[in-house]
Structure formats: structure tokens, C-alpha cells
Design a protein around this motif. Sequence first.
Motif, PDB file in Angstrom:
ATOM      1  N   LEU A  78      33.221  19.399  37.333  1.00  0.00           N
ATOM      2  CA  LEU A  78      32.402  19.835  36.586  1.00  0.00           C
ATOM      3  C   LEU A  78      31.644  20.950  37.027  1.00  0.00           C
ATOM      4  O   LEU A  78      31.629  21.164  38.450  1.00  0.00           O
ATOM      5  CB  LEU A  78      31.162  18.457  36.554  1.00  0.00           C
ATOM      6  CG  LEU A  78      30.065  18.688  35.745  1.00  0.00           C
ATOM      7  CD1 LEU A  78      30.182  18.825  34.263  1.00  0.00           C
ATOM      8  CD2 LEU A  78      28.749  17.536  36.096  1.00  0.00           C
ATOM      9  N   VAL A  79      31.092  21.719  36.173  1.00  0.00           N
ATOM     10  CA  VAL A  79      30.225  23.011  36.779  1.00  0.00           C
ATOM     11  C   VAL A  79      29.170  22.838  36.140  1.00  0.00           C
ATOM     12  O   VAL A  79      28.718  22.595  34.970  1.00  0.00           O
ATOM     13  CB  VAL A  79      31.033  24.208  35.866  1.00  0.00           C
ATOM     14  CG1 VAL A  79      30.320  25.334  36.324  1.00  0.00           C
ATOM     15  CG2 VAL A  79      32.651  24.180  36.340  1.00  0.00           C
ATOM     16  N   VAL A  80      28.032  23.377  37.070  1.00  0.00           N
ATOM     17  CA  VAL A  80      26.500  23.103  36.345  1.00  0.00           C
ATOM     18  C   VAL A  80      25.939  24.578  36.815  1.00  0.00           C
ATOM     19  O   VAL A  80      25.885  25.008  37.801  1.00  0.00           O
ATOM     20  CB  VAL A  80      25.803  22.147  37.078  1.00  0.00           C
ATOM     21  CG1 VAL A  80      24.314  22.080  36.830  1.00  0.00           C
ATOM     22  CG2 VAL A  80      26.284  20.763  36.633  1.00  0.00           C
ATOM     23  N   ASN A  81      25.529  25.147  35.722  1.00  0.00           N
ATOM     24  CA  ASN A  81      24.898  26.543  35.785  1.00  0.00           C
ATOM     25  C   ASN A  81      23.313  26.332  35.550  1.00  0.00           C
ATOM     26  O   ASN A  81      22.888  25.788  34.585  1.00  0.00           O
ATOM     27  CB  ASN A  81      25.573  27.269  34.742  1.00  0.00           C
ATOM     28  CG  ASN A  81      25.031  28.816  34.690  1.00  0.00           C
ATOM     29  OD1 ASN A  81      23.881  28.814  35.055  1.00  0.00           O
ATOM     30  ND2 ASN A  81      25.852  29.732  34.254  1.00  0.00           N
ATOM     31  N   THR A  82      22.616  26.559  36.521  1.00  0.00           N
ATOM     32  CA  THR A  82      20.886  26.417  36.548  1.00  0.00           C
ATOM     33  C   THR A  82      20.292  27.722  36.085  1.00  0.00           C
ATOM     34  O   THR A  82      19.213  27.898  36.689  1.00  0.00           O
ATOM     35  CB  THR A  82      20.496  25.751  37.782  1.00  0.00           C
ATOM     36  OG1 THR A  82      21.125  26.452  39.072  1.00  0.00           O
ATOM     37  CG2 THR A  82      21.044  24.290  37.809  1.00  0.00           C
ATOM     38  N   GLY A  83      21.011  28.714  35.366  1.00  0.00           N
ATOM     39  CA  GLY A  83      20.044  29.660  34.907  1.00  0.00           C
ATOM     40  C   GLY A  83      20.026  31.216  35.675  1.00  0.00           C
ATOM     41  O   GLY A  83      20.419  31.344  36.851  1.00  0.00           O
ATOM     42  N   ASP A  84      19.263  31.846  34.783  1.00  0.00           N
ATOM     43  CA  ASP A  84      18.979  33.411  35.333  1.00  0.00           C
ATOM     44  C   ASP A  84      20.665  34.046  35.482  1.00  0.00           C
ATOM     45  O   ASP A  84      20.816  34.776  36.513  1.00  0.00           O
ATOM     46  CB  ASP A  84      18.395  33.527  36.459  1.00  0.00           C
ATOM     47  CG  ASP A  84      16.661  33.644  36.108  1.00  0.00           C
ATOM     48  OD1 ASP A  84      16.306  33.221  35.366  1.00  0.00           O
ATOM     49  OD2 ASP A  84      16.077  33.816  37.320  1.00  0.00           O
ATOM     50  N   ASN A  85      21.370  34.039  34.292  1.00  0.00           N
ATOM     51  CA  ASN A  85      22.469  34.553  34.280  1.00  0.00           C
ATOM     52  C   ASN A  85      22.660  36.252  34.241  1.00  0.00           C
ATOM     53  O   ASN A  85      23.355  36.872  34.662  1.00  0.00           O
ATOM     54  CB  ASN A  85      23.405  33.981  33.300  1.00  0.00           C
ATOM     55  CG  ASN A  85      23.675  32.450  33.354  1.00  0.00           C
ATOM     56  OD1 ASN A  85      24.682  32.359  34.009  1.00  0.00           O
ATOM     57  ND2 ASN A  85      22.928  32.007  32.782  1.00  0.00           N
ATOM     58  N   LEU A  86      21.474  36.640  33.341  1.00  0.00           N
ATOM     59  CA  LEU A  86      21.370  38.029  33.153  1.00  0.00           C
ATOM     60  C   LEU A  86      20.266  38.862  33.898  1.00  0.00           C
ATOM     61  O   LEU A  86      19.513  38.262  34.358  1.00  0.00           O
ATOM     62  CB  LEU A  86      21.053  38.088  31.562  1.00  0.00           C
ATOM     63  CG  LEU A  86      21.685  37.363  30.638  1.00  0.00           C
ATOM     64  CD1 LEU A  86      21.235  37.560  29.141  1.00  0.00           C
ATOM     65  CD2 LEU A  86      23.172  38.117  30.647  1.00  0.00           C
ATOM     66  N   SER A  87      20.537  40.421  34.051  1.00  0.00           N
ATOM     67  CA  SER A  87      19.667  41.184  34.697  1.00  0.00           C
ATOM     68  C   SER A  87      19.721  42.486  33.745  1.00  0.00           C
ATOM     69  O   SER A  87      19.312  43.548  34.322  1.00  0.00           O
ATOM     70  CB  SER A  87      19.932  41.288  36.115  1.00  0.00           C
ATOM     71  OG  SER A  87      18.753  41.832  36.730  1.00  0.00           O
ATOM     72  N   ASP A  88      20.379  42.358  32.864  1.00  0.00           N
ATOM     73  CA  ASP A  88      20.487  43.597  31.736  1.00  0.00           C
ATOM     74  C   ASP A  88      20.896  43.254  30.518  1.00  0.00           C
ATOM     75  O   ASP A  88      21.665  42.296  29.981  1.00  0.00           O
ATOM     76  CB  ASP A  88      21.574  44.411  32.560  1.00  0.00           C
ATOM     77  CG  ASP A  88      21.715  45.708  31.635  1.00  0.00           C
ATOM     78  OD1 ASP A  88      22.473  45.959  30.849  1.00  0.00           O
ATOM     79  OD2 ASP A  88      21.154  46.922  32.285  1.00  0.00           O
ATOM     80  N   ALA A  89      20.439  43.853  29.322  1.00  0.00           N
ATOM     81  CA  ALA A  89      20.581  43.721  28.251  1.00  0.00           C
ATOM     82  C   ALA A  89      22.031  43.500  27.430  1.00  0.00           C
ATOM     83  O   ALA A  89      22.510  43.114  26.812  1.00  0.00           O
ATOM     84  CB  ALA A  89      19.864  44.665  27.361  1.00  0.00           C
ATOM     85  N   HIS A  90      22.870  44.456  28.410  1.00  0.00           N
ATOM     86  CA  HIS A  90      24.322  44.751  27.959  1.00  0.00           C
ATOM     87  C   HIS A  90      25.138  43.788  29.018  1.00  0.00           C
ATOM     88  O   HIS A  90      26.341  43.899  29.268  1.00  0.00           O
ATOM     89  CB  HIS A  90      24.594  46.172  28.369  1.00  0.00           C
ATOM     90  CG  HIS A  90      23.683  46.979  27.391  1.00  0.00           C
ATOM     91  ND1 HIS A  90      24.013  47.000  26.085  1.00  0.00           N
ATOM     92  CD2 HIS A  90      22.726  48.037  27.830  1.00  0.00           C
ATOM     93  CE1 HIS A  90      22.995  47.844  25.518  1.00  0.00           C
ATOM     94  NE2 HIS A  90      22.200  48.350  26.581  1.00  0.00           N
ATOM     95  N   ALA A  91      24.759  42.723  29.750  1.00  0.00           N
ATOM     96  CA  ALA A  91      25.528  42.182  30.751  1.00  0.00           C
ATOM     97  C   ALA A  91      26.148  40.847  30.196  1.00  0.00           C
ATOM     98  O   ALA A  91      27.089  40.165  30.905  1.00  0.00           O
ATOM     99  CB  ALA A  91      24.620  41.749  31.931  1.00  0.00           C
ATOM    100  N   VAL A  92      25.981  40.407  29.054  1.00  0.00           N
ATOM    101  CA  VAL A  92      26.681  39.247  28.521  1.00  0.00           C
ATOM    102  C   VAL A  92      28.311  39.357  28.586  1.00  0.00           C
ATOM    103  O   VAL A  92      28.834  38.141  29.086  1.00  0.00           O
ATOM    104  CB  VAL A  92      26.251  38.645  27.018  1.00  0.00           C
ATOM    105  CG1 VAL A  92      26.965  37.517  26.486  1.00  0.00           C
ATOM    106  CG2 VAL A  92      24.665  38.343  27.159  1.00  0.00           C
TER     107      VAL A  92
END
Length: 308
Positions: free
Chosen positions: A91-105
Motif C-alpha cells: 500500500l502507498v500512502v501520500n500525505t500531501g504537499d506534492n506541488l511547489s510550482d504551477a507546472h509541476a504536475v
Amino acid sequence: MKLTPKVTKRLLNIASAIGAAGIAGAGIAAWGHAELRKFELKQVSLPLLAPGTLRGRDEFTILHISDLHMIPGQDTKIAWVSALDALNPDLVVNTGDNLSDAHAVPDVLRALGPLLNRPGMFIFGTNDYWAPRLANPFSYLFKRRNTPSYVDLPWRDMRAAFIERGWQDATHRRLEFQVGPVRIAAAGVDDPHHDLDDYQQIAGAPNVDADLSLALLHAPEPRVLAQFAEDGYQLSLSGHTHGGQLCLPGSTAIVTNCGIDRARVQGLHTFGGMLMHVSNGLGTSKFVPFRLFCRPSATLLRISERPD
């Protein structure tokens, strides 16, 4: 005004000290910046499952990742995170704050790509919703929350991609599902650091028939941890603190940037009888690209059966 030799010598000593301090400061900054790419995998063993749950298996593994704070072009981070798939987590759990830039997705999806093929769930932090902003560093020392920029990031596109690949959004939801032999009850809230949480939407004890109960919150704020603990969750997973980020030797945190105490700013601890794991995170704000005595990390939680 004519300077005497004594005054001249004193001024030269002061100038020399200032210069030395500047050189030392530059050296520390360079070292702190280099630490951003020295990723570590932490591993924790937890005997939480009832005997017989694993049906002969040794363990059930959870990969906890948090705070990617992705900026386009961070290829070292992308390669390291995507290589975590070789751990074969259940299982993978991601607890957020993935981004630091509008073009980073796109880069977030590249990093998490193979992990998105595995069972997973996620919650977001405010840095998923709004772009980072330069903050007053003294606000952290005086425990003042920085106001978000409220400049929208493309979090909806990222969320849609996560869900399309099979991950579940645990934000203000109670989830029940099975991975292999393990029946999981999980619940999550939106980021409590900026009061986006509404615990009443998920309040209540987890299903008693579950083998493992998980509580998800981006920031380990004590008022929300207390509610999860009172409801009887076994293990909470959170990030946000970056482990202290700029620490003293021994990874001793100076600040936590939330209500949790410095002793529990990273790693495995307890809160009100509930186990809690706080991730160091894998990135930093684009405006503070340094780490001291606190390397970026992900954690593999090895869940085993309790002794008879």
C-alpha cells in the motif's frame, strides 16, 4: 578623521570576522542545498496485526511518502521516488504537499508513476492547493502561521490523475478496502494547519472488523490527532513538518511549523495511545531550498503480526 594604528587594527579584525562569517554562512548554505538530493529510505517495524491475519506472510508493507514539493526539472528526485516501486509495497500512502510550482504536475506523475499502479490513498496539504510564497522566517520561530498565497495550483488535475490510476482520496472520507489478506479501515481530513479539516464528517470508531486502522492528516496538529486517538485508530500518518528541516546535530528540530512538540516532529511516536508516524518529507519550499541534519526521506512501514 585620522585613524590611529590601534583603531585601524580593530577595524581590520572586525572586517576579517565579518568576512569569515560570510564565508562560513555560504559554506553552510551550499551544504544545506546539497542535502536536498541525499534521499534516504527509513524503515520501521510495527507488530500491529492480530495473529493469523497475514496467513503465512511475514509482513504487510506501507510506503509513506509526503511533501514532494515538486518543481519542474528535479530529475534526481523523480528517479529516486519512482525507484521506490522496487520495494513492492502493498500500500502507498501520500500525505500531501506534492506541488511547489504551477507546472509541476507532470513531474509529480513521473515520480509517482509506477507507484500509482499499486493500491494507494492520499490527502492534500495547502501547498497542493495554493502556490508557495516567500514568508517571514521569524514567523516559524514565534509559531505564527503564514497566510497562504491563495494563488491556485492545478491540484484538481493531479487529483483526477491519482484517482484515474486507482488511488483513493481519503479527504473527509472513511474508506474500507482489502489489500491481500489485510482489511483496512482508513479516514482522513483536509489540512488542519490552516483549519481546512472537518472531523465531524468522519467521526466515530473505525470498523471493528478491520485488521488495520489508519488515520491520515497532512499536518500532525494535536487537536486532530486527539480525535483520531479517541476514536481508536491504530496509526496516524502525516507530514508537513519536514522533520524540522533546519535542525541541529542529531536531527534535533528547532521548530515544527505546527502544534506538535519538537520531540515528535519526525519518525514514529505515540499520541494518546495511538501510534503516529511523521515523515521528513522529500522536498522543501522553493523559497527555502536547504536542509540541515535532516535529509529528505520516505518510510517503509513493515506491519507484522503481534506475538501470541
